[in-house]
Write a protein that holds these residues in place. Structure first.
Motif, PDB file in Angstrom:
ATOM      1  N   GLY A 280       0.835  -1.191   0.000  1.00  0.00           N
ATOM      2  CA  GLY A 280       0.000   0.000   0.000  1.00  0.00           C
ATOM      3  C   GLY A 280       0.872   1.243   0.000  1.00  0.00           C
TER       4      GLY A 280
ATOM      5  N   TRP B  19       0.337   5.514   0.529  1.00  0.00           N
ATOM      6  CA  TRP B  19      -0.572   6.603   0.862  1.00  0.00           C
ATOM      7  C   TRP B  19       0.180   7.909   0.735  1.00  0.00           C
TER       8      TRP B  19
ATOM      9  N   ARG C 212     -13.847  -3.362  13.400  1.00  0.00           N
ATOM     10  CA  ARG C 212     -12.780  -2.460  12.961  1.00  0.00           C
ATOM     11  C   ARG C 212     -12.115  -1.775  14.154  1.00  0.00           C
TER      12      ARG C 212
ATOM     13  N   GLU D 179      -8.206  -2.062  15.136  1.00  0.00           N
ATOM     14  CA  GLU D 179      -7.371  -0.863  15.276  1.00  0.00           C
ATOM     15  C   GLU D 179      -6.640  -0.891  16.607  1.00  0.00           C
TER      16      GLU D 179
ATOM     17  N   GLN E 292      -3.346   0.839  15.185  1.00  0.00           N
ATOM     18  CA  GLN E 292      -3.524   1.643  13.981  1.00  0.00           C
ATOM     19  C   GLN E 292      -4.530   2.752  14.231  1.00  0.00           C
TER      20      GLN E 292
ATOM     21  N   GLU F 283      -6.363   3.810  11.792  1.00  0.00           N
ATOM     22  CA  GLU F 283      -7.500   3.374  10.994  1.00  0.00           C
ATOM     23  C   GLU F 283      -7.164   2.068  10.281  1.00  0.00           C
ATOM     24  N   VAL F 284      -8.058   1.093  10.384  1.00  0.00           N
ATOM     25  CA  VAL F 284      -7.966  -0.152   9.628  1.00  0.00           C
ATOM     26  C   VAL F 284      -9.008  -0.068   8.520  1.00  0.00           C
ATOM     27  N   MET F 285      -8.587  -0.405   7.317  1.00  0.00           N
ATOM     28  CA  MET F 285      -9.488  -0.349   6.165  1.00  0.00           C
ATOM     29  C   MET F 285     -10.280  -1.658   6.075  1.00  0.00           C
TER      30      MET F 285
ATOM     31  N   ARG G 231     -13.537  -2.888   3.680  1.00  0.00           N
ATOM     32  CA  ARG G 231     -14.407  -2.482   2.582  1.00  0.00           C
ATOM     33  C   ARG G 231     -15.297  -3.653   2.178  1.00  0.00           C
TER      34      ARG G 231
END
Length: 101
Positions: free
Chosen positions: A47, A49, A79, A83, A88, A90-92, A94
């Motif tokens: 990833g 960013w 989530r 985290e 973290q 933010e944990v993604m 989707r």
């Protein structure tokens, strides 16, 4: 039917890798809850960013589950727990509707 994907970093923000047991625990939890899970553990995705002029790179592990119903409140709680466990901001997670052949 929905496909849900969880993207988790292989290491924390200081570069310390998470233990294999951390990912095995997530895999077992998902398998028990959804009766199956696909975990991409051996070939992590990369990833990248961008935040202004700065960029951040992570190796990530992807977990996938399929579910008939999408319980968003449950996923928000999951989530937040991930985290906390993976340290973290933010944990993604989707999701997308899918059809099976």
């Amino acid at each position: 039917m929905h496909l849900i994907q969880i993207l988790l970093p292989r290491a924390d923000n200081d570069g310390r890798p998470f233990a294999r047991e951390d990912f095995d625990r997530v895999k077992e939890e998902l398998a028990n809850r959804f009766k199956g899970v696909t975990a991409y553990l051996q070939a992590p995705a990369e990833g990248l960013w961008l935040q202004g002029a700065e960029s951040t790179r992570d190796d990530i592990i992807i977990f996938e589950v399929m579910a008939e119903e999408l319980e968003l409140a449950d996923w928000h709680d999951r989530r937040a727990e991930l985290e906390r466990r993976f340290r973290q901001d933010e944990v993604m997670i989707r999701y997308m509707p899918i059809g099976l052949v």
